[in-house]
Design an enzyme around this catalytic site. Structure first.
Site, short mmCIF file in Angstrom:
data_model
loop_
_atom_site.label_atom_id
_atom_site.label_comp_id
_atom_site.label_asym_id
_atom_site.label_seq_id
_atom_site.Cartn_x
_atom_site.Cartn_y
_atom_site.Cartn_z
N ILE A 96 103.87 54.64 84.47
CA ILE A 96 104.52 54.35 85.75
C ILE A 96 104.82 55.64 86.50
O ILE A 96 104.55 55.75 87.70
CB ILE A 96 105.84 53.57 85.53
CG1 ILE A 96 105.58 52.28 84.73
CG2 ILE A 96 106.51 53.27 86.86
CD1 ILE A 96 104.75 51.24 85.42
N CYS A 118 107.12 50.07 78.36
CA CYS A 118 106.50 50.48 77.11
C CYS A 118 107.04 49.67 75.94
O CYS A 118 107.91 48.83 76.09
CB CYS A 118 106.75 51.97 76.85
SG CYS A 118 106.24 53.05 78.21
N SER A 170 112.86 42.21 90.98
CA SER A 170 113.27 40.81 90.93
C SER A 170 114.73 40.68 91.36
O SER A 170 115.46 41.67 91.42
CB SER A 170 113.08 40.23 89.53
OG SER A 170 114.18 40.56 88.68
N GLY A 171 115.15 39.45 91.60
CA GLY A 171 116.52 39.19 92.05
C GLY A 171 117.43 38.70 90.94
O GLY A 171 118.51 38.15 91.23
N ASN A 191 111.47 53.09 76.00
CA ASN A 191 111.00 51.97 76.83
C ASN A 191 111.99 51.82 77.97
O ASN A 191 113.17 51.56 77.73
CB ASN A 191 110.97 50.69 75.97
CG ASN A 191 110.79 49.44 76.79
OD1 ASN A 191 110.19 49.46 77.86
ND2 ASN A 191 111.30 48.32 76.30
N GLY A 192 111.54 52.00 79.20
CA GLY A 192 112.44 51.79 80.32
C GLY A 192 112.24 52.77 81.45
O GLY A 192 111.22 53.45 81.56
N GLU A 193 113.24 52.83 82.31
CA GLU A 193 113.26 53.75 83.44
C GLU A 193 114.69 54.27 83.62
O GLU A 193 115.64 53.48 83.66
CB GLU A 193 112.83 53.06 84.75
CG GLU A 193 111.45 52.44 84.72
CD GLU A 193 110.33 53.47 84.76
OE1 GLU A 193 110.62 54.65 85.04
OE2 GLU A 193 109.18 53.09 84.49
#
Length: 648
Positions: free
Chosen positions: A53, A2, A363-364, A75-77
């Protein structure tokens, strides 16, 4: 993922400018195309753009507590939100949703500013507590998610996920910060807490900012730091087993989503390891996304396809033209300030392709920084061990004169390019590492800048950014020392900024399991010989992945997202380069030495020298000036001290 925006009247309760708030929110539409929301009350305005999400039906923001006295935009998780929710319910809190956003509201009510210490994830949020007349801004520990803010002369505090949200306000001064310019041409980005503009700042990773109405805006306060050491598991097999367990858990908690989820797969070690872990945790095939280039010098797609075949993923690959220089101006629009990492171009492309298939991608990123993957780490450790063998006076007296007389030989085979090594050996630990990470060295920047601009900088040098963090780093272990510096600068300011802007420009959420803060804390304590052994970086990581990945993935030379920039400057960009770098727009800033600009272009395009890095940074700076800084004031502000610390 977000985008958040807001404006607080720090001096009173003036009615907020609703039109401005909506303009700020619209500037970040790409971060949240699914939904938008606003909250207005005397002295405060909050806005939000949502990329749905989790809890798609009821996670709209701004989100408030039961009586509306505490409101958050976020904004985030937060991956541990179910456990926190259970704990808060047991303490008497009532929830209307099953989303992590509401956990922030009740965690604030229960624990106040300490709530951030309980969150495990990536986040940036702004929380308003009406009863306490307090605004609380917070950013996650590693800086995965961004947050910018600016205090205007009339007492309004603006904040937003991206700098473009603040730039929507005409009252924000567009004065370019000379020190930020110096930092940019040294690092290729503007490190926290500065932005390219004097009036705006980035909230540093692992910091909070508490603003109370009627009080001055204070400096941000740190709530977390990583401590490096060598007291982790000494036995390789014990450490390997524990790493796989912790890594797998970090991946697992990032696979929770109510939308299509997948992973970036470049064919390198880090992204391949993430896909291997995901495949072991999922009953369904993992969605993987990669890009390929026709030129084999820049193409890793065969390795990505090998990993995809091994784990039977749903693999989506697209061959793209490496000559995507048509995206150059897009970078300035994405970053809002100059940014000189050319791998932002392929990162944007792989994000675009991934978004056509998934909404969330793992992602790594972070593996090189945490597990000793960069070649420069091995070189620095060797140099620092040699520096420590000789007294400072002897070392400077021996290597300094040799460096001055040894010719600069970028064209020669690597063993003959000794000038940089001699200069590094004559320097101290910080300046020695600065020579490894800098894109333009001190002497070259002095030639690049005009005498007037050098005078404005005074004694300031970009190495002070590293020196400030070095004061908190472990001085005993050379590897831990530079890993700490990279976590505080290159990781947040370069890598994570690049990934956030490129992915969010495509409305894609990216999650980074190797930067789970609990895993980071554990990896930081690993003995150095588990990270680097001989000429092998990421030793433990690769050893741990041997049962999961083929050796040609694990032990081939690192390739990365390289682009043929130097060739562009002698080919398709041959005319654009001098027109941009030597333009009136660049010269009107007063920052640059015109003769040096012309020399760099002429020598590179003739083939006599390779000036790819300084020329790319100049081209990106010109693009920024043209698109984001038209009308910017580049004159010195005599009333403003140049030096700025955290939160200035």
């Amino acid at each position: 993922m977000c985008g958040l925006v807001g404006c607080m009247d720090t001096r009173g309760r003036r009615d907020p400018d609703e039109v401005l708030l909506r303009q700020m929110n619209a500037a970040q539409f790409h971060r949240g195309p699914d939904q938008g929301g606003e909250h207005f009350e005397p002295g405060l305005a909050l806005g939000h753009r949502r990329l749905s999400i989790i809890d798609l039906a009821s996670g709209q923001q701004p989100l408030a507590n039961e009586d509306g006295s505490v409101v958050v935009v976020y904004n985030g998780e937060i991956y541990n939100f179910p456990a926190l929710m259970d704990e808060l319910v047991a303490r008497g809190h009532q929830f209307r949703t099953r989303c992590d956003t509401e956990v922030i509201v009740h965690a604030w009510e229960e624990w106040g500013e300490a709530c951030v210490e309980r969150f495990r994830g990536m986040f940036a949020f702004a929380l308003w507590d009406r009863n306490a007349e307090t605004l609380f801004l917070a950013r996650d520990r590693l800086g995965i998610k961004p947050l910018h803010y600016a205090e205007l002369s009339d007492g309004r505090l603006l904040f937003g996920s991206e700098l473009k949200a603040l730039l929507a306000c005409a009252d924000l001064p567009r004065v370019l910060d000379p020190e930020a310019v110096e930092d940019y041409f040294a690092f290729g980005y503007v490190p926290d807490p500065r932005t390219i503009f004097t009036g705006a700042s980035k909230l540093p990773p692992g910091h909070t900012l508490t603003v109370r109405r009627g009080a001055p805006v204070p400096a941000p306060v740190p709530y977390w730091d990583v401590v490096f050491g060598n007291d982790g598991p000494a036995d390789l097999e014990v450490a390997t087993g524990e790493f796989v367990e912790r890594f797998s858990e970090a991946v697992r908690i990032r696979m929770v989503a109510e939308v299509p989820l997948g992973a970036f797969l470049s064919g390198g070690v880090d992204s391949s390891a993430v896909v291997a872990m995901m495949s072991g945790l999922s009953e369904d095939p993992v969605n993987t996304c990669s890009i390929g280039f026709g030129d084999p010098r820049y193409n890793e797609s065969a390795y990505a396809e090998a990993v995809a075949a091994r784990y039977h993923t749903r693999h989506f690959s697209e061959q793209v033209d490496p000559d995507r220089f048509d995206l150059l101006d897009q970078l300035a629009l994405m970053h809002d300030e100059p940014f000189a990492d050319s791998s932002a171009l392929p990162t944007y492309e792989v994000s675009r392709i991934a978004r056509s298939r998934v909404t969330v991608a793992l992602s790594g990123d972070g593996g090189d920084e945490m597990l000793g993957g960069y070649r420069r780490y091995r070189g620095y450790v060797r140099e620092e061990n040699l520096r420590r063998m000789l007294p400072d006076g002897v070392r400077r007296g021996m290597f300094g004169p040799l460096a001055r007389v040894y010719p600069k030989a970028d064209w020669a085979p690597r063993p003959l390019r000794a000038k940089a090594t001699l200069e590094a050996l004559a320097a101290d630990a910080v300046d020695g590492y600065m020579r490894s990470v800098g894109i333009i060295d001190d002497a070259s920047r002095r030639r690049l800048f005009s005498p007037e601009f050098r005078g404005r900088l005074g004694a300031y040098r970009a190495s002070e950014v590293l020196r400030r963090h070095a004061a908190k780093a472990s001085p005993d272990d050379p590897l831990a020392f530079v890993q700490y510096l990279d976590l505080k600068t290159w990781l947040a300011g370069g890598i994570l900024t690049k990934v956030d802007r490129a992915s969010m420009a495509n409305a894609l959420e990216v999650r980074v399991p190797l930067l789970d803060h609990k895993l980071v804390e554990w990896m930081a304590r690993l003995p150095a010989h588990h990270k680097i052994r001989g000429q092998q970086g990421k030793y433990l990581f690769k050893h741990a992945m041997e049962p999961h990945l083929p050796s040609d993935i694990l032990y081939r030379p690192k390739q990365g997202f390289n682009m043929p920039i130097g060739e562009w400057f002698r080919g398709p960009l041959r005319e654009r380069l001098p027109a941009a770098v030597c333009s009136e727009r660049m010269l009107d800033t007063g920052f640059f030495n015109p003769a040096e600009l012309k020399r760099l272009v002429a020598e590179h395009q003739s083939g006599r020298r390779n000036h790819t890095r300084p020329l790319w940074s100049l081209l990106m700076f010109e693009s920024f000036l043209r698109q984001r800084a038209e009308g910017a004031d580049t004159r010195p502000d005599e009333g403003r001290p140049l030096a700025r610390g955290v939160g200035a």
